[in-house]
Design an enzyme around this catalytic site. Structure first.
Site, mmCIF file in Angstrom:
data_model
loop_
_atom_site.group_PDB
_atom_site.id
_atom_site.type_symbol
_atom_site.label_atom_id
_atom_site.label_comp_id
_atom_site.label_asym_id
_atom_site.label_seq_id
_atom_site.Cartn_x
_atom_site.Cartn_y
_atom_site.Cartn_z
ATOM 1 N N SER A 163 0.837 -1.198 0.000
ATOM 2 C CA SER A 163 0.000 0.000 0.000
ATOM 3 C C SER A 163 0.878 1.258 0.000
ATOM 4 O O SER A 163 1.747 1.398 -0.858
ATOM 5 C CB SER A 163 -0.950 -0.037 1.202
ATOM 6 O OG SER A 163 -1.997 0.910 1.045
ATOM 7 N N ASP A 201 -5.576 -3.725 -2.772
ATOM 8 C CA ASP A 201 -4.516 -3.449 -1.795
ATOM 9 C C ASP A 201 -3.870 -4.736 -1.267
ATOM 10 O O ASP A 201 -4.555 -5.670 -0.857
ATOM 11 C CB ASP A 201 -5.135 -2.673 -0.629
ATOM 12 C CG ASP A 201 -4.095 -1.989 0.240
ATOM 13 O OD1 ASP A 201 -2.987 -2.521 0.373
ATOM 14 O OD2 ASP A 201 -4.418 -0.922 0.790
#
Length: 497
Positions: A180, A311
């Site tokens: 991320s 993600d």
């Protein structure tokens, strides 16, 4: 004043006006102080009375501005500076909160080492002694957690290490993994962006990335982050261009149930490229860096997925165990195929984005009943508990400490490898997309206190170890890697993965 990377995002036009720091403090202008930081204005200036900006902020009892000066001029230790009257900033204020803040950041705390830390210190000394023989096979791994805009805390910790080290941190690390926002940080290092510029960069583009949406779900449009990534990383930069480090970015393939962990790498085994896919590798010559980052930052509910990817935090918000596994996997494959790989893990550094305080929720039960009039229930409670369920899910996905850290540490120690973990406890919750400069400054101040008082000695030990290990001498030039001055982009279009 503005580096190449900051010019790419037009910082020289956005912040073209000179900022008088004393004027900004006098008129309680936090945005002016941030602008001065972005412009790299000197904070160690003094007025005719020998007062620094921190003296003035303390005298005017401006707590937020005191914290801002401490954060945005972190390398200057202005809280120790004396004016012409011999007074430090803490002596200039009558605000108890400001006094407490300045005392907290300037006072070292003594603590008793846990058995983990004590054992780690033994390993550090052992490794330093071994490294006198200059074993060139020792590699340093850097693992970077996700956490949205809390990446500024992660960057500040890395900057503190770099200040102690006395040279760019990228010269002392060999493998970098990120999830991320940690994927953004890892890629920033991998393309040669200086850490100080990276911190300025994240503060400048925060509202472009988390720019909202014209629909309620997801919270933010992807256009802002995709445009920023192409401007900063280059719209045509391939992962294979990041040759100075082994770069790994995590993501999750969400077009399958259960989802699958997918890794984008800047490298591949030294084997025939036709065998890459069979062994779970993509060809790094076909992976656009900005797209890899876009995948790992596609946080559910915050951004739409990208090409079926979301993600990487869905699998490993803390990618430490993953990257150690990758290290071992690459070595095994190459040695099995007759390619001599004698690399050894010499040190592992894991950096988080802060540990938020726990807070109570009412529950996650969703009770629905069916009757003659259809589905019924306490709709207010149902809506509230649905929100709680999503919150619990997101917190679990983004959890980076406890079990993950313990497993990484024990694996390292079992191999006689020093392990360092840095992540501050936050005084207040901090949403992944919180763009308020007041909240960012307060969180960064908590982080600076943590750096100065809790991990100062650990950073010193880490830097002693890094200096004893082989340097990374591979060139890492931002302009060359990302393609000169870059170009303005609109909608992202490419036929590459």
């Amino acid at each position: 004043m503005f580096s190449d990377v900051l010019k790419r995002i037009n910082a020289q036009e956005i912040y073209k006006r000179h900022i008088d720091i004393f004027h900004a403090i006098t008129y309680d202008n936090i945005d002016g102080l941030v602008a001065a930081f972005v412009r790299n204005e000197p904070f160690d200036i003094k007025d005719k009375n020998g007062n620094t900006p921190l003296h003035l902020a303390a005298k005017l009892n401006r707590r937020l501005l005191c914290r801002a000066v401490c954060v945005y001029a972190a390398g200057l230790d202005l809280w120790n500076s004396k004016n012409n009257d011999g007074k430090t900033p803490i002596e200039m204020t009558d605000d108890a909160n400001i006094k407490r803040d300045l005392q907290s950041i300037s006072t070292s705390r003594s603590s008793v080492d846990s058995h983990h830390m004590a054992y780690n210190k033994l390993l550090i000394e052992k490794k330093i002694n071994e490294n006198e023989e200059q074993n060139q096979n020792q590699k340093v791994i850097l693992s970077l957690d996700g956490g949205g805009l809390r990446v500024v805390l992660q960057c500040a910790i890395l900057l503190a290490v770099e200040r102690e080290l006395g040279e760019p941190l990228r010269n002392r690390i060999h493998w970098i993994a990120g999830t991320s926002c940690g994927g953004i940080m890892a890629s920033s290092i991998g393309v040669g962006i200086d850490l100080a510029d990276a911190l300025r960069l994240y503060i400048i583009i925060r509202k472009r990335i988390f720019g909202g949406n014209n629909q309620k779900f997801p919270k933010h449009s992807a256009l802002g982050i995709e445009t920023c990534l192409q401007e900063v990383m280059g719209s045509k930069t391939l992962m294979s261009k990041c040759t100075a480090h082994r770069l790994v970015v995590t993501t999750a393939k969400v077009t399958l149930a259960p989802p699958q962990l997918v890794l984008f790498r800047s490298y591949a085994p030294r084997i025939d490229s036709k065998e890459f896919e069979q062994l779970g590798y993509f060809n790094p010559n076909k992976i656009l860096l900005w797209k890899a980052i876009r995948c790992t930052t596609a946080a559910p509910t915050y951004f739409p997925s990208f090409n079926g990817m979301a993600d990487g935090a869905l699998f490993c918000n803390n990618p430490c165990i993953m990257v150690m596994t990758e290290f071992a996997k690459l070595k095994k494959i190459e040695n099995y195929r007759g390619k001599n790989n004698t690399d050894e893990i010499g040190c592992v550094i894991s950096v988080g984005t802060g540990i938020e305080p726990s807070y109570p929720i009412n529950g996650i039960d969703i009770n629905l009943t069916s009757g003659l009039t259809g589905i019924t229930g306490n709709w207010r409670e149902i809506i509230e508990n649905t929100k709680n369920l999503i919150t619990v899910f997101l917190y679990q996905c983004t959890s980076s400490h406890n079990v993950h850290v313990g497993q990484s540490r024990e694996w390292c120690h079992s191999m006689q490898v020093p392990f360092f973990r840095f992540s501050p406890h936050l005084a207040a919750p901090f949403e992944l997309d919180n763009c308020k400069i007041e909240d960012i400054t307060n969180a960064m101040f908590d982080n600076e206190v943590y750096i100065r008082t809790e991990i100062k000695q650990h950073i010193s030990d880490l830097c002693r170890l890094l200096k004893s290990m082989p340097r990374n001498t591979e060139p890492c030039n931002y302009s060359k890697i990302t393609g000169g001055k870059g170009s303005k982009v609109g909608s992202p279009k490419s036929d590459k993965k």
